[in-house]
Write an enzyme that holds these catalytic residues in place. Structure first.
Site, PDB file in Angstrom:
ATOM      1  CG  ASP A  37     -84.708  96.999  -2.529  1.00  0.00           C
ATOM      2  OD1 ASP A  37     -85.071  97.751  -3.462  1.00  0.00           O
ATOM      3  OD2 ASP A  37     -84.739  95.761  -2.598  1.00  0.00           O
ATOM      4  CB  SER A  80     -93.242 101.496 -10.627  1.00  0.00           C
ATOM      5  OG  SER A  80     -93.570 102.550  -9.757  1.00  0.00           O
ATOM      6  CE  LYS A 104     -90.133  94.038  -9.722  1.00  0.00           C
ATOM      7  NZ  LYS A 104     -88.808  94.386 -10.267  1.00  0.00           N
ATOM      8  CD  GLU A 159     -88.940  92.910 -17.844  1.00  0.00           C
ATOM      9  OE1 GLU A 159     -88.057  93.438 -17.152  1.00  0.00           O
ATOM     10  OE2 GLU A 159     -90.072  93.417 -18.029  1.00  0.00           O
ATOM     11  CE  LYS A 298     -86.268  93.638  -5.450  1.00  0.00           C
ATOM     12  NZ  LYS A 298     -85.426  94.744  -5.932  1.00  0.00           N
ATOM     13  CB  CYS A 387     -51.720  88.698 -15.052  1.00  0.00           C
ATOM     14  SG  CYS A 387     -52.789  87.258 -15.282  1.00  0.00           S
ATOM     15  CB  CYS A 409     -54.008  89.927 -18.041  1.00  0.00           C
ATOM     16  SG  CYS A 409     -52.481  89.142 -18.598  1.00  0.00           S
ATOM     17  CB  CYS A 414     -53.354  85.832 -20.150  1.00  0.00           C
ATOM     18  SG  CYS A 414     -53.648  85.334 -18.431  1.00  0.00           S
TER      19      CYS A 414
END
Length: 674
Positions: A37, A80, A104, A159, A298, A387, A409, A414
């Site tokens: 932005d 948009s 959104k 969406e 936003k 690690c 790692c 692990c």
């Protein structure tokens, strides 16, 4: 000076376009929303100052996904929305007209079309004018019904999203590495076979009705009409008189849901639209924004400057990630001391140094602490060679797709690689150990306190250290120990679920235990024989894994194989036996207490009112000798839905098969106590 501005504009265009390509196509994040932005606003300002717009400027085009497949032009262009972070701008835009505010959602936009009541196509948004036809994947995306009651031409935008819970479950069960739910959702829609993505639990949430041949001029009425057609539409709220106090109150409600994580899906702001849809179409088109079609709000990220104290390398799952530890700052009403630096590439991009480096940090979308800029770098950034958990050599890997550098790692055993499994182990559905979050587990792993399930029951030996750790204290440490002690008495199905056996959810565990007691179940898995039969060699089995439990209702060959192979792994079996030494396992009496539902199979959908939730209703039916299935089929006796006249998929299926639909009251009148 103008030449310098043009050069800066070209640099911004290159950075923004590259970041957008990664964002919209399931690749790793190249910059935060905050940074995007800021760069976008800077580009707009420079374009205004110079009176020049360069080719490929993101201010003049719609960001697009590049999902592979057959391209198709949209019937209605998906432009948009203009954006703002100022509540005053939002109120001014509303012009005192009734407005709707909704989420959104942060996923991938799909345009879904129906003709004659039948699903005809599903197309990605693409660049807003041309998208990719992915109709073949519709069956793998939840909440895109194949049929609707309305027989006319209907076009809907929504969406495709994945909930945080489903995202975490997928990472744990698959072992794959995705940055966030949006990356997974976007990356999933390039596959060809819908069977490959069914287990990702992608949901489609409609956020606007683009076209219908029914005369509906109110956006609220159009969304309510979609609800009546059986869609699960986006959460929204009407502001009838959009004064500054009224809008602020509405925004506060949405913001609190984000901060408290009550919204299950990722969002990156809010959408504001006029209720009067005819008026919304009267605006002009500026760049690629229709001025009255809607406005994106936003959250204004609050930034603070601080000083880096150290970079902590934390190994979780398969990746060793850098975390910035800095002098505490107040952000969004909370004290923040640490923020993930994501990976090596992000550290290099930021130009971070060592202790003493001056940072600027935010809480992105009010939740996630992020380092957004380096004010002054001190010393050098050092990548560890081993690690931090098991001290095996660490290796830098570079993604062939995104070029992102990450540290891993090299030790396949692990303990840190068990983080997601340990999180499921302590979960409410599993051992129900309250007070131990995934973040807390990560700390315990990195301190060397936990490497397997049984170690959780040895944490009391570290209680003094725990009580002195940042963010804990004596009371918190005592509560954790109390919760661990309580979990020592566990029901068998919860224990099995907690073990993270592939394909074994709670329902599968209950089905297995309905056929065999726990000890016999494990013995059958290991050897294919009864628990009472002595075995000279537990692994000298004569029964194929897929055949051992396939006869149990709802199990089948695949689930049987996964369960059996897990217990036939000597490493797993040894850890299971060490864990059993710490526990008292009980098997609740699951025998029916009545016979009111004996011989009947029910399917439950929608909200319930007399029972706390659908699980409680399911438990009642099973206690009365009945069965509960997840889908309507020829063997279903009744569908229970309080909205008897609903046009949902389950109601339609029941009507097609001639299966009676009961309300909760109807059910209780015949099979309950009303």
């Amino acid at each position: 000076m103008t030449d310098d501005k043009i050069l800066r504009m070209q640099q911004l265009i290159n950075e923004l376009n590259k970041a957008s390509e990664a964002y919209y196509n399931g690749l790793s994040e190249l910059m935060t929303d905050y940074e995007w932005d800021a760069r976008f606003d800077e580009l707009k300002r420079l374009e205004a100052e110079t009176g020049t717009t360069l080719p490929d400027s993101p201010t003049q085009k719609v960001s697009e996904d590049s999902i592979t497949g057959q391209k198709e032009e949209h019937e209605f262009a998906a432009l948009s929305l203009a954006k703002t972070k100022q509540v005053g701008d939002l109120v001014k835009w509303a012009e005192q007209r009734p407005i709707w505010i909704s989420w959104k959602l942060d996923g991938l936009t799909l345009v879904v079309t129906y003709d004659n009541g039948q699903l005809s196509k599903v197309v990605t948004r693409g660049n807003g004018h041309i998208g990719t036809n992915i109709t073949h994947l519709a069956e793998a995306i939840n909440d895109i019904p194949k049929t609707i009651a309305h027989k006319g031409h209907t076009v809907i935008r929504g969406e495709a999203v994945i909930s945080y819970e489903d995202f975490e479950r997928f990472l744990m069960e698959s072992g794959e590495d995705y940055a966030n739910p949006r990356n997974l959702a976007s990356g999933s829609l390039s596959v060809k076979d819908p069977q490959d993505i069914k287990d990702r639990h992608i949901r489609w949430i409609p956020f606007t009705l683009v076209y219908t041949d029914i005369d509906l001029n109110s956006w609220g009425d159009r969304m309510a009409w979609l609800d009546q057609q059986g869609f699960k539409t986006v959460e929204r709220q009407l502001v009838a008189e959009p004064s500054l106090p009224a809008v602020e109150a509405c925004l506060k409600g949405f913001t609190e849901k984000v901060v408290s994580k009550k919204n299950p899906f990722p969002v990156d702001g809010l959408v504001i639209c006029y209720d009067d849809t005819a008026y919304s179409q009267t605006g002009s088109v500026t760049g690629h924004h229709a001025t009255r079609a809607g406005l994106a709000f936003k959250w204004q990220d609050e930034a603070a400057n601080t000083v880096l104290q150290e970079i902590e390398w934390s190994c979780a799952a398969s990746t060793i990630s850098p975390v910035a530890i800095f002098q505490p700052v107040e952000l969004e009403g909370t004290t923040v001391r640490r923020a993930s630096l994501c990976n090596i590439s992000e550290c290099e991009r930021l130009g971070i140094g060592g202790p003493g480096t001056q940072l600027s940090v935010i809480k992105a979308n009010k939740i996630i602490p992020k380092v957004i800029a380096i004010k002054q770098s001190v010393g050098s950034f050092v990548v560890p060679s081993e690690c931090p958990v098991c001290h095996a050599p660490a290796k830098v890997s570079i993604s062939e797709v995104s070029g992102t550098k990450t540290l891993h790692c090299t030790n396949s055993e692990c303990p840190a690689k068990q983080l997601k499994k340990l999180a499921r182990f302590v979960s409410k559905e599993g051992m129900n150990i309250d007070g131990i979050s995934e973040q807390t587990l990560s700390k315990f792993i990195n301190l060397g306190w936990i490497s397997e399930y049984a170690d959780i029951y040895e944490l009391r030996s570290h209680i003094l250290e725990l009580s002195r750790m940042e963010g804990f204290g004596e009371k918190s440490a005592s509560n954790i120990m109390r919760s661990i002690d309580k979990s020592c008495n566990v029901e068998a199905h919860r224990l099995l679920y907690a073990l993270n056996i592939p394909l074994c959810g709670l329902d599968v565990c209950k089905r297995l235990l309905s056929a065999y007691p726990l000890d016999e179940l494990v013995a059958q898995a290991v050897s294919g024989s009864s628990a009472d039969t002595p075995q000279l060699d537990l692994f000298a089995t004569q029964t194929e894994p897929q055949d051992v439990f396939a006869h149990i209702n709802g199990i089948g060959p695949e689930k049987s194989a996964q369960f059996v192979l897990w217990f036939r792994n000597e490493h797993n079996l040894a850890r299971y036996r060490r864990l059993l030494e710490k526990l008292t396992v009980t098997t609740p009496d699951v025998a029916p207490s009545g016979d009111k539902c004996a011989g009947l199979t029910f399917v439950i959908t929608g909200d319930v009112h007399h029972f706390k939730n659908r699980n409680e209703l399911k438990a009642y039916i099973e206690s009365q000798g009945g069965k509960v299935a997840s889908a309507v089929s020829g063997s279903t006796s009744f569908l229970i839905n309080n909205d008897v006249t609903s046009t949902s998929g389950k109601n339609k299926k029941a009507q097609e098969l001639g299966i009676p639909i009961l309300s909760e009251d109807d059910f209780l009148t015949v099979y309950g106590q009303l």
